[in-house]
Structures are given as C-alpha cells and as structure tokens.
Design an enzyme around this catalytic site. Structure first.
Site, PDB file in Angstrom:
ATOM      1  N   LYS A 197       2.097 -14.766 -44.716  1.00  0.00           N
ATOM      2  CA  LYS A 197       0.672 -14.406 -44.638  1.00  0.00           C
ATOM      3  C   LYS A 197      -0.195 -15.671 -44.536  1.00  0.00           C
ATOM      4  CE  LYS A 197       0.612 -12.195 -48.622  1.00  0.00           C
ATOM      5  NZ  LYS A 197       2.001 -12.342 -49.095  1.00  0.00           N
ATOM      6  N   ARG A 253       8.097 -11.593 -58.880  1.00  0.00           N
ATOM      7  CA  ARG A 253       6.960 -11.424 -57.957  1.00  0.00           C
ATOM      8  C   ARG A 253       7.254 -10.311 -56.960  1.00  0.00           C
ATOM      9  NH1 ARG A 253       6.456 -17.300 -55.855  1.00  0.00           N
ATOM     10  NH2 ARG A 253       4.944 -16.519 -54.381  1.00  0.00           N
ATOM     11  N   ARG A 308      -4.247  -6.511 -54.194  1.00  0.00           N
ATOM     12  CA  ARG A 308      -2.871  -6.518 -54.703  1.00  0.00           C
ATOM     13  C   ARG A 308      -2.511  -5.217 -55.418  1.00  0.00           C
ATOM     14  NH1 ARG A 308      -1.318 -11.916 -53.704  1.00  0.00           N
ATOM     15  NH2 ARG A 308       0.474 -12.455 -54.950  1.00  0.00           N
ATOM     16  N   ARG A 365       9.682 -23.264 -49.454  1.00  0.00           N
ATOM     17  CA  ARG A 365       8.273 -23.525 -49.091  1.00  0.00           C
ATOM     18  C   ARG A 365       7.779 -24.869 -49.636  1.00  0.00           C
ATOM     19  NH1 ARG A 365       4.234 -18.731 -49.631  1.00  0.00           N
ATOM     20  NH2 ARG A 365       4.968 -18.620 -51.775  1.00  0.00           N
TER      21      ARG A 365
HETATM   22  P1  AMP Z   1      -0.015 -15.802 -53.940  1.00  0.00           P
HETATM   23  O1  AMP Z   1      -0.494 -17.198 -53.738  1.00  0.00           O
HETATM   24  O2  AMP Z   1      -0.798 -14.801 -53.161  1.00  0.00           O
HETATM   25  O3  AMP Z   1       1.475 -15.663 -53.752  1.00  0.00           O
HETATM   26  O4  AMP Z   1      -0.290 -15.461 -55.473  1.00  0.00           O
HETATM   27  C1  AMP Z   1       0.310 -16.210 -56.518  1.00  0.00           C
HETATM   28  C2  AMP Z   1       0.084 -15.495 -57.836  1.00  0.00           C
HETATM   29  O5  AMP Z   1      -1.326 -15.395 -58.097  1.00  0.00           O
HETATM   30  C3  AMP Z   1       0.579 -14.063 -57.910  1.00  0.00           C
HETATM   31  O6  AMP Z   1       1.959 -13.993 -58.245  1.00  0.00           O
HETATM   32  C4  AMP Z   1      -0.321 -13.481 -59.001  1.00  0.00           C
HETATM   33  O7  AMP Z   1       0.106 -13.916 -60.274  1.00  0.00           O
HETATM   34  C5  AMP Z   1      -1.646 -14.160 -58.709  1.00  0.00           C
HETATM   35  N1  AMP Z   1      -2.497 -13.397 -57.755  1.00  0.00           N
HETATM   36  C6  AMP Z   1      -2.847 -13.770 -56.491  1.00  0.00           C
HETATM   37  N2  AMP Z   1      -3.656 -12.876 -55.923  1.00  0.00           N
HETATM   38  C7  AMP Z   1      -3.826 -11.897 -56.841  1.00  0.00           C
HETATM   39  C8  AMP Z   1      -4.558 -10.676 -56.848  1.00  0.00           C
HETATM   40  N3  AMP Z   1      -5.280 -10.286 -55.789  1.00  0.00           N
HETATM   41  N4  AMP Z   1      -4.506  -9.919 -57.978  1.00  0.00           N
HETATM   42  C9  AMP Z   1      -3.797 -10.298 -59.054  1.00  0.00           C
HETATM   43  N5  AMP Z   1      -3.085 -11.433 -59.110  1.00  0.00           N
HETATM   44  C10 AMP Z   1      -3.085 -12.234 -58.022  1.00  0.00           C
END
Ligand code: AMP
Length: 216
Positions: free
Chosen positions: A13, A170, A88, A127
C-alpha cells in the site's frame, strides 16, 4: 479524488501510495506514519500507543479520529487524499463517512491489494525504509541500489514492528478487524480488487487504468 488503499500489512500500500501521490498530486495519509511520528516526538499520544503498535494491535479509534479530523479540516487537501492503512475497522470507516460528509467530500474508489500470507511475511521481514527520503525497499524483492536510491545506505532502517512474531499478530488483527470493511465498500460499489503479487509498475498500471475509466 479521494482514494483508499486497502490490504494486509506488507501488501504494498505504501509503495503504491507514493507512486499515486506523485502521479496525481495527492496527499498521502498513512495513519501508521502519523502514529510513528507521535512516538518519535515523544508526545502523550506516542507514549500511550507504543506498546500496542509493538504488539501489532490497533490503537484506539479516538486517537485515529483526531488525527484524521485534523487532516480533513485542511482546505488544501480538499479531494486530494490517499488513505494508506486507514480505515482499519468498521467504526473508523463509518466515522470517515461522517467526516467526509461534514467537509463535503467523498471517497472515489477503494483499491484492495490482494497478496497471500506467505508473501506478506517475506515482504514485511525484508522491508527497509530510508529515513532520509522516505522510499520503501525490500532486501529480497527490491533492494536499494545506486540505480533506485541516492541516499547513503546508513539511512535504511527496519520498522520495530516488522519482525516475525509481530507480523503474525498484525495479520490476525487485520483478518479479524479490518477485512470486514471490504464488504462495507463493496456494498457501496467503491471496491476494486487488484492482484497485488505482480511487479510494482504492473500494479500501478492496473490502478491507473481503473482511475482513468472512472474519470472518463
Ligand atoms: P501500518 O504502518 O499501517 O502498518 O501500521 C502500523 C501499526 O500502527 C498498526 O499495526 C497499528 O498498531 C497502528 N495503526 C496504524 N493505522 C491504524 C489505524 N487506522 N487504526 C488503529 N491502529 C492503527
């Protein structure tokens, strides 16, 4: 146009969002990046969420809603947003609809990048993110070399939650809480499912063709 990029962790993404941002002059909203900034800047919010993020759990909706409201209220981003990793869960998706209505905007399309579990784990473990230019690489699939990256390799970092034990959590959080949103957008005829296993440019091309057909 406002776009949502949907998909499990490691689906690509962020990579696609960066290309789309450049091509369509959009503004990327990655709630993960915004949360990591809170942690880096040692804010009250940052201290509350670090543990949850390290465990691969979602942070509370009110924190996310506050971050998103700040962005949607800015005139300069009007109809120019690309959401990466947000919403999310169903609550966030419904709250987003309310906010969009309030700011007289709407979602144009939702692109779901579909990648199998095995590839996700390899993508996440490999990554690397450049802390200087923000570009995303992968030491197995797309290593940073002089042709695609001009910064010093010392800036290449791994995310603290990109490890084998957290990625399994995750992925489960994503399947339980995030995947159900797919139906929400399908019912609104906004959903486009894209095979996310191909080359970066091929995936971009598929998205680009769909956007062009919607704008025609
Ligand atoms: P990402 O960078 O999108 O993979 O997000 C990393 C972590 O941030 C996730 O595993 C969640 O702990 C938190 N996170 C990111 N976006 C959200 C969201 N919209 N709602 C809740 N937690 C989030």
């Amino acid at each position: 146009m406002n776009i949502i990029l949907f998909g499990p962790p490691g689906a690509g993404k962020g990579t696609q969002a960066d290309i789309l941002v450049k091509f369509y002059e959009l503004h990327k909203v990655s709630t993960g990046d915004l949360l990591r900034d809170e942690i880096k800047n040692n804010t009250d919010v940052g201290n509350k969420i670090k543990l949850l993020m390290d465990r691969g759990e979602l942070v509370p909706d009110d924190i996310i809603n506050n971050l998103i409201t700040k962005i949607l209220s800015k005139k300069k981003f009007d109809n120019r947003l690309i959401f990466d990793g947000y919403p999310r869960n169903l609550n966030q998706a419904k709250k987003l609809d309310l906010l969009l209505k309030e700011y007289k905007q709407r979602i144009s399309s939702v692109f779901s990048l579909e990648v199998n579990r095995e590839s996700i784990i390899k993508r996440v473990i490999g990554r690397q993110i450049c802390s200087s230019c923000g570009l995303i690489f992968n030491k197995y699939y797309r290593p940073a070399i002089s042709k695609n990256h001009t910064c010093d390799p010392k800036y290449l970092n791994k995310r603290s939650d990109d490890n084998e034990s957290t990625i399994i959590n995750r992925f489960e959080t994503w399947s339980d809480k995030t995947l159900p949103i797919l139906n929400y957008y399908k019912q609104q005829n906004l959903l486009h499912q894209i095979n996310g296993m191909g080359e970066i440019n091929e995936i971009f091309e598929k998205i680009h063709v769909i956007i062009a057909s919607l704008e025609a």
